[in-house]
Design a protein around this motif. Structure first.
Motif, mmCIF file in Angstrom:
data_model
loop_
_atom_site.group_PDB
_atom_site.id
_atom_site.type_symbol
_atom_site.label_atom_id
_atom_site.label_comp_id
_atom_site.label_asym_id
_atom_site.label_seq_id
_atom_site.Cartn_x
_atom_site.Cartn_y
_atom_site.Cartn_z
ATOM 1 N N ALA A 70 7.956 -35.320 8.127
ATOM 2 C CA ALA A 70 8.815 -36.297 7.447
ATOM 3 C C ALA A 70 9.246 -35.861 6.056
ATOM 4 C CB ALA A 70 8.085 -37.631 7.347
ATOM 5 N N LEU A 71 8.821 -34.690 5.616
ATOM 6 C CA LEU A 71 9.042 -34.297 4.232
ATOM 7 C C LEU A 71 10.438 -33.758 3.950
ATOM 8 C CD1 LEU A 71 5.558 -32.795 3.357
ATOM 9 C CD2 LEU A 71 6.534 -34.969 2.610
ATOM 10 N N PHE A 122 11.196 -30.897 11.916
ATOM 11 C CA PHE A 122 11.387 -32.050 11.040
ATOM 12 C C PHE A 122 12.019 -33.210 11.796
ATOM 13 C CE2 PHE A 122 11.422 -28.602 7.811
ATOM 14 C CZ PHE A 122 10.355 -29.051 7.053
ATOM 15 N N GLN A 123 11.540 -34.400 11.456
ATOM 16 C CA GLN A 123 12.058 -35.623 12.078
ATOM 17 C C GLN A 123 12.689 -36.489 10.986
ATOM 18 O OE1 GLN A 123 8.704 -37.398 14.067
ATOM 19 N NE2 GLN A 123 8.323 -35.596 15.335
ATOM 20 N N ALA A 124 14.002 -36.564 11.005
ATOM 21 C CA ALA A 124 14.730 -37.284 9.963
ATOM 22 C C ALA A 124 14.666 -38.789 10.184
ATOM 23 C CB ALA A 124 16.185 -36.832 9.929
ATOM 24 N N SER A 125 14.420 -39.527 9.108
ATOM 25 C CA SER A 125 14.432 -40.986 9.180
ATOM 26 C C SER A 125 15.822 -41.545 8.949
ATOM 27 C CB SER A 125 13.476 -41.572 8.121
ATOM 28 O OG SER A 125 12.155 -41.130 8.336
ATOM 29 N N LEU A 177 12.778 -39.774 -13.496
ATOM 30 C CA LEU A 177 13.661 -38.701 -13.025
ATOM 31 C C LEU A 177 12.916 -37.387 -12.898
ATOM 32 C CD1 LEU A 177 16.468 -37.588 -12.336
ATOM 33 C CD2 LEU A 177 16.877 -37.315 -14.793
ATOM 34 N N VAL A 178 12.133 -37.033 -13.915
ATOM 35 C CA VAL A 178 11.386 -35.773 -13.873
ATOM 36 C C VAL A 178 10.331 -35.802 -12.768
ATOM 37 C CG1 VAL A 178 9.749 -34.339 -15.153
ATOM 38 C CG2 VAL A 178 11.825 -35.186 -16.276
ATOM 39 N N PHE A 179 9.664 -36.942 -12.619
ATOM 40 C CA PHE A 179 8.659 -37.064 -11.548
ATOM 41 C C PHE A 179 9.284 -36.765 -10.189
ATOM 42 C CE2 PHE A 179 6.782 -39.552 -8.133
ATOM 43 C CZ PHE A 179 5.444 -39.183 -8.195
ATOM 44 N N LEU A 180 10.372 -37.475 -9.862
ATOM 45 C CA LEU A 180 10.976 -37.311 -8.544
ATOM 46 C C LEU A 180 11.613 -35.938 -8.381
ATOM 47 C CD1 LEU A 180 11.653 -38.600 -5.831
ATOM 48 C CD2 LEU A 180 13.765 -39.483 -6.867
ATOM 49 N N ALA A 200 11.704 -30.805 -5.750
ATOM 50 C CA ALA A 200 12.024 -29.385 -5.921
ATOM 51 C C ALA A 200 10.946 -28.476 -5.355
ATOM 52 C CB ALA A 200 12.244 -29.085 -7.401
ATOM 53 N N PHE A 201 9.693 -28.923 -5.385
ATOM 54 C CA PHE A 201 8.602 -28.085 -4.876
ATOM 55 C C PHE A 201 8.130 -28.520 -3.491
ATOM 56 C CE2 PHE A 201 8.595 -26.832 -9.228
ATOM 57 C CZ PHE A 201 8.038 -25.561 -9.255
ATOM 58 N N GLN A 202 8.104 -29.833 -3.231
ATOM 59 C CA GLN A 202 7.600 -30.299 -1.947
ATOM 60 C C GLN A 202 8.557 -29.956 -0.817
ATOM 61 O OE1 GLN A 202 4.374 -32.256 -1.481
ATOM 62 N NE2 GLN A 202 4.902 -31.084 0.335
ATOM 63 N N TRP A 203 9.863 -30.015 -1.069
ATOM 64 C CA TRP A 203 10.854 -29.748 -0.024
ATOM 65 C C TRP A 203 10.732 -28.335 0.539
ATOM 66 C CZ3 TRP A 203 14.693 -33.348 1.567
ATOM 67 C CH2 TRP A 203 15.624 -32.846 2.490
ATOM 68 N N PRO A 204 10.764 -27.278 -0.288
ATOM 69 C CA PRO A 204 10.574 -25.932 0.278
ATOM 70 C C PRO A 204 9.162 -25.697 0.806
ATOM 71 C CG PRO A 204 10.720 -25.838 -2.112
ATOM 72 C CD PRO A 204 11.092 -27.229 -1.719
ATOM 73 N N PHE A 205 8.175 -26.355 0.190
ATOM 74 C CA PHE A 205 6.815 -26.194 0.693
ATOM 75 C C PHE A 205 6.692 -26.792 2.090
ATOM 76 C CE2 PHE A 205 2.242 -27.377 0.872
ATOM 77 C CZ PHE A 205 1.716 -26.110 0.726
ATOM 78 N N ALA A 206 7.464 -27.837 2.380
ATOM 79 C CA ALA A 206 7.465 -28.412 3.723
ATOM 80 C C ALA A 206 7.956 -27.391 4.741
ATOM 81 C CB ALA A 206 8.342 -29.661 3.753
ATOM 82 N N ASN A 207 8.912 -26.544 4.353
ATOM 83 C CA ASN A 207 9.353 -25.470 5.248
ATOM 84 C C ASN A 207 8.195 -24.539 5.579
ATOM 85 O OD1 ASN A 207 12.095 -26.234 5.409
ATOM 86 N ND2 ASN A 207 12.569 -25.208 3.479
ATOM 87 N N PHE A 208 7.408 -24.243 4.572
ATOM 88 C CA PHE A 208 6.244 -23.392 4.792
ATOM 89 C C PHE A 208 5.248 -24.065 5.732
ATOM 90 C CE2 PHE A 208 1.843 -22.529 3.511
ATOM 91 C CZ PHE A 208 1.752 -21.186 3.836
#
Length: 415
Positions: A223-224, A375-378, A328-331, A336-344
């Motif tokens: 879901a990431l 990946f399963q898109a919501s 803004l910085v939190f999200l 920026a890091f979780q999205w490519p890490f999900a690919n891994f």
């Protein structure tokens, strides 16, 4: 004995050696145990509360591993007992604090009453009242959960009614413990304050764990790449993270809180598979021979570090502007890091004991009825994706602002 005792009373407790009042623990509790030095005593009631909330989180992750590996078993599993220990120990400790403050006749009890709140004729620390309710809710959830399983069968979701009651109670104990420590921290000085602040940040890490635990079903690896996952994180994390870090006034408060979350989740990921276990229920779709842990932690360490650096440059900013920048910085840093890490995490490189993406519950049809590495898109369209992502940004800003308000209150609480 507690803080605010006279030098003479403190000297009597320390074998006739006078100790300045400022070095004594600032606490509204009456039980104490030896601290880090001869002049510092940590209230034993706080240690009991810390043991309770730690047992709860260990039990929660252990219980999920138990269900994923063995299935629904008797109520008297070690995991369930670890969870309920939180309710029993937290409830009894809080009740003792309230009753001793209300009915105690010693000079120390008089001091505690002066720094207490009154609810229904009873006096005690505010955190103790909150934790006492939490203990009652947790203990009540046990027969409720057993009845629920007998009436409706196995759970299909983490957020079943008895589980919601259980987690509400455990969250109340967490927050009650945080308030107990926060009040002591706000009145302490020197080494005493430093010790209370470390414990304060530790409880913050436990609360962030709770928030991430509640949204597990929305943040699985598949879901990431959906905006819904990031909306869930924006709703569950910033309030607790920002509130605790800001109230602690530690320059690395955000980083420490998420580091505690990360270390704890990694520990369960790496430790549980070391123990052999097999399913007791069917159908069995996966060949399970050991405990199946929960997934790799979210990369919250990145926004935690980013927020600490941001706050150094925005000390003079107005609250709403700072909240907007923080949200803004939190999200942005998280995506920026979780999205490519999900690919891994979807790749074969992550299917090992370090990242654990090859673990599946015994009743998971992964590989039979669906591809677990897809990946399963919501969201069905790109427009829907950006609408939800915009809502995630708004949620991050609003929960951050609430976190600032909560932090300001925590910094003033002394009861």
């Amino acid at each position: 004995m507690n803080a605010e005792l006279s030098t003479r009373a403190v000297a009597a407790q320390n074998g006739g050696v006078a100790v300045p009042d400022a070095s004594q623990p600032v606490s509204i509790n009456i039980l104490e145990t030896k601290g880090t030095s001869a002049t510092f005593r940590m209230p034993a009631a706080i240690w009991c509360m810390l043991v309770a909330i730690t047992s709860d989180m260990i039990g929660a992750y252990w219980d999920v591993a138990w269900h994923q590996t063995i299935g629904r078993d008797t109520f008297w599993t070690p995991a369930h007992l670890a969870i309920q220990l939180c309710g029993v120990l937290g409830g009894l400790t809080s009740g003792f604090l309230i009753l001793s403050t209300t009915f105690g006749h010693s000079p120390a009890a008089s001091h505690r009453r002066a720094a207490s709140v009154k609810i229904w004729g009873f006096r005690g620390p505010l955190g103790a009242f909150m934790a006492a309710w939490g203990g009652f809710a947790m203990i009540t959830s046990a027969p409720f959960d057993n009845w629920w399983h007998n009436a409706y069968g196995l759970d299909v979701t983490i957020l079943s009614p008895p589980h919601v009651l259980l987690m509400s109670g455990s969250s109340a104990i967490d927050i009650g413990t945080l308030i107990l420590i926060g009040g002591a921290m706000n009145r302490a000085q020197g080494d005493s304050r430093a010790m209370f602040r470390r414990l304060f940040l530790y409880v913050g890490g436990i609360i962030v764990m709770h928030g991430c635990f509640l949204i597990t079903e929305y943040t699985v690896s598949q879901a990431l790449h959906s905006a819904t996952a990031y909306l869930a994180v924006s709703l569950a994390v910033p309030l607790a993270l920002v509130g605790v870090a800001r109230a602690s006034e530690h320059r690395w408060g955000n980083t420490i809180v998420v580091a505690i979350y990360t270390a704890a989740v990694l520990a369960q990921l790496w430790i549980f598979p070391l123990f052999a276990a097999q399913p007791k229920l069917g159908p069995v779709y996966q060949n399970v021979t050991h405990f199946i842990p929960m997934a790799f932690p979210l990369l919250l360490i990145v926004p935690g570090l980013a927020l600490d650096l941001l706050w150094r440059a925005t000390k003079a900013w107005k609250p709403w502007l700072k909240a907007a920048a923080t949200g803004l910085v939190f999200l942005a840093s998280f995506v920026a890091f979780q999205w490519p890490f999900a690919n891994f995490l979807m790749s074969p490189l992550s299917r090992n004991r370090i990242f654990g993406t090859h673990y599946f519950s015994y009743d998971d049809t992964a590989g039979f009825m669906f591809d677990p590495y897809k990946f399963q898109a919501s969201e069905n369209t790109r427009i829907q994706f950006w609408i939800v992502m915009t809502l995630a940004l708004i949620a991050a800003i609003l929960t951050t602002r609430l976190g600032f308000i909560w932090a300001n209150w925590l910094k003033r609480v002394e009861r």
